[in-house]
Each structure stands twice: as structure tokens, then as C-alpha cells.
Design a protein around this motif. Sequence first.
Motif: not given
Length: 521
Positions: A84-110
Motif C-alpha cells: 500500500g506504499e503507493f507514493p514509493d511505488a509510483g516514484f520507482i515506476l516513474l524512474v523506470l519509465v523515464v529511464n526506458a524512454v531515454v534509452g529507447a530514443l537514443q538506441e532507436g536513432r542508432a
Amino acid sequence: MLDDPRPAPPEAWHSHSGGECLRRLDSRPGGLTPHEVEARQRRHGPNSLPAKPPAGWIALGLRQFLNPLALLLLAAAAVSLALGEFPDAGFILLVLVVNAVVGALQEGRAERGAAALGGLVRQEATVLRADRRQRLDAAELVPGDIVVLEGGDLVPADIRLLEAERLTLDESLLTGESLPVEKTADAILPAALALGERTTLLHAGSLVQRGRAVGVVVATGLRTEIGQIARALERVESKAPLVLRLERFTRLIGAAVVGAVAALAAFGLILGLPPAEIFFVAVALAVSAIPEGLPIAVTVALAVAARRMARRNVIVRTLPMVEGLGACTVIASDKTGTLTENALTVQCLWLPDGSSVEAGRDEPPEPAIRLATAGALCNDAALGPGPGLNGDRSGATGDAVDVALLLLASRWRTAPSPGPEGARCGAIPYEPANRMAAVFTRRTEGVHATVKGAVEAVLPMCRGESGPILAASRALAEDGHRVLAIAEGRVEAPGGPEVLRGLTPLGLVALADPLRPEAAA
């Protein structure tokens, strides 16, 4: 059904005569019939290198989660949601999504930049089939096809020569050597020869600089030499130092968290705390111990570095490879076309009075103009429609040395003018045994010969003292230049090398493959 693209060691086609190669391939000088072509296309497949389509954005995004630290954070987010620790879970998932978007954009260009480099084998080819000459997509070639090549053509497959007329090739893509390679159809060579010594074979991706050739296709697609390189690259699996360190760090965190949780649970049980309370405290400790900000920090730093590399024309396929390049202490790099421009260029001229003239000079002296004009006259190359003062060689065909001499004459506007005065009336083509070439032109005073070639071959044809010329030639060669001597003079009549006597040396031409401007000195 296609053959296994990983056959036994390839046949040494250079160790057989052209006729024997035709027999082994069940082919003939007039080419294959349509029925034979259709059967071989089903058996061997297209003459192209298989290329995986670039991964989609969803696949690229999911790929960013396939590392131990991301999986550990996903586990932490799942536990936080369960508690039930929704703020912690949301923050961790947000970090993972941002990380995935940045990595995917760079690798997609390459990925898409790398995919644009994959067209080395696909082009059109002139083929003889059923005694008819036709122009086809090179992807349709099969072993046994008879291919006709001329100056400026890119070799579409691995080919055993059947006929060759003054044939030279640029094989720098495969051998790293920028100098042209002489090819012949008649030799039967030992089987154990390096690729650059197989003078009866043409390899896919090479460029015909001069001459004409007819040959039989002996290998297509992945069975070509360039295909062998592509297959070897597909098997390479390695991890960057950063990936290895992050995996080790994740294992250490996991071990430390498990140890701390076990110690906390044991201590709570000793104190007589309720098991449920011990469980919640242990889980909270585990989640708080995981550095959820680390992946995004690493990804952003690597993405910035990858963009900097892209501005320097370096394609980074996966972000961790940026750190891998930074960890290198020694880099083994091909020189020709990588550190250099793969464009043989006149650097300077040495004149008989002992002076030297840089090729980039705007107002050269008269002896240098005479030397450059002679180099353009004794020449079988042709420039494209728009070569200018900037040395543009797009569309140029012919030997690399001849192209370099024409570009120098174009820069100085000294190319000989066509017309009756100075019309060519004979020539001695370049042969490796003679190490020289000559043209004969008709002038008012009689037949005039212009000769270019190795210093040791040209000097015996000249009058005067040869010592200073030999000394200058050695000095230029020690500086890394390829050196040509040019001479001219009147002769009795066009003929062979025996008529070339009493010529006047015009000087030396020093050539080199220049470094790319971005290459460090």
C-alpha cells in the motif's frame, strides 16, 4: 528450402582455371538458362546480406528493463504496491519509465543510422543469361551467373575472372589498402593465399577502377567474403565494463539486503516481536536500501555522451558502449577510409631545379604547370561532371593515381585541350612488369611521348644526371609518399618501351592518402 548458410570452408576458386570453375558450377560462357536461375535462386536465396529490421519502439523500451538493477527495482515497486506504499511505488515506476524512454530514443536513432549503412551488396549488375545481356538487380544473382564489369562498377558478388583487360580494383573495404590492385584471369594460384593476393578473384563490395572484366559468380550473400565478415559480427557478444560493474553492484545490493533482512528478522524474533511486524519492517528496509535514482542518473549521463559521439559521426548502438569506448586504453583501427579519406591525392611536386611546389598552391610556377599538364595527358581516368577547385572526385572513374593527377590539373586549370595538335596516336598501357605507362601524341615537330611511372623505370629513359632525382625520390618515400616520375620528349614513332630514349625528366609527383580532418594528428 535454402541451403544452410553456414557451409564448410569455402572453395579456393583462385586455385582453379576459369574453365574448371565453369565446369564445377555447371555454367557456360553464355550464362545460365532461366530454368537454371530459378532453381538456384530457390537453393541459394537472394544475393544480399540478411538485415534484421530495426526494433520497434515498444521492443526498445522493454529492452531497457532487461538488466538486474531494473528488475530489482521492479520487484521493489511490486512489494511497495502490495504494502500500500503507493507514493514509493509510483516514484520507482516513474524512474523506470523515464529511464526506458531515454534509452529507447537514443538506441532507436542508432539502430536506424546503422541500418542505413547496410547497402554494400545491393546494386544493379550486367549479366549474361541464355546468351543475352541484361541489367538486373544484383540481389537476383546466383552462383554460375556470368557478370560483365567495367570501370566504376561495384562488384556485386564474389567472382572468378574469365576475361580481364587492364583491370584494377579498389579492395580497401576488405584489405585496408588504398592502392589499386591489378587483376588477371589467366593465373592458377595456390589455395592458401590471403584475400589481397587472390588476383583472379573479385570480391563483393570492391570497386572496379579501370578496365573491363567478365567473370563467373562463385559466391553470393553470406557466402561471400563480406558475408563472412557480417556473420562473424553477428556472433560477437560482449558486455561493456559499466554493465559488468552494475551487475556486480546489483548482486552486492541483493546479498546485502537479504543479509540485513535476515539479521533484522532474527533480532526481532529474539525480542519477541510479532512476525507480521517483523515482515513489514524487513520489507520496508529492503525497499529503502535499493537506489532507485541510479538507473536514471546513469542513463542520462550515457545519453548525453552518445549525443556527443553522434556529433563526431560515431554511431553508438547501445548506451553502455559509450563507457566501454572510454575504458579502452588501445584502439586498433583500420587506417584506409577510417583515419584517412581513402582518396589518393597529390601532395607536392619536386622539380628538376631542386624546388618543391605544394599541390594546394594557387599560382604554381611554369615548370610545375608543365609537370601537371603531362600527368593529365598520360592518363586514362575521367572526372565526373562537376569536379572543381575543392577536389571533388564524385563520378570520377579510373585508376586512383590517374584521378589524382587529373584533379591537380583541374585545380590549376592546366588540363590539355583536345584537338588535332596533341591528338593521341598511340599508348603503352601500364603493366606491373614495366612499372610505367606512356602516351604518344602528334605535334607539329613530330611524335611526342609522355611517360609516367616508377622512378627506377622512368630514369633510364631520360638524359642527364639521375642522382638528385633518386635522392629526392628516396626522401619523399621516407616521408610516406607514393612517388611517380614524369618525363617527356620527341620520339621517332609510336611503339613499345624500346622507343623511349633521351627523354627530359619533368619532375616527381608525391601522392598520399590524406588524414581525415577530424583525425587527431
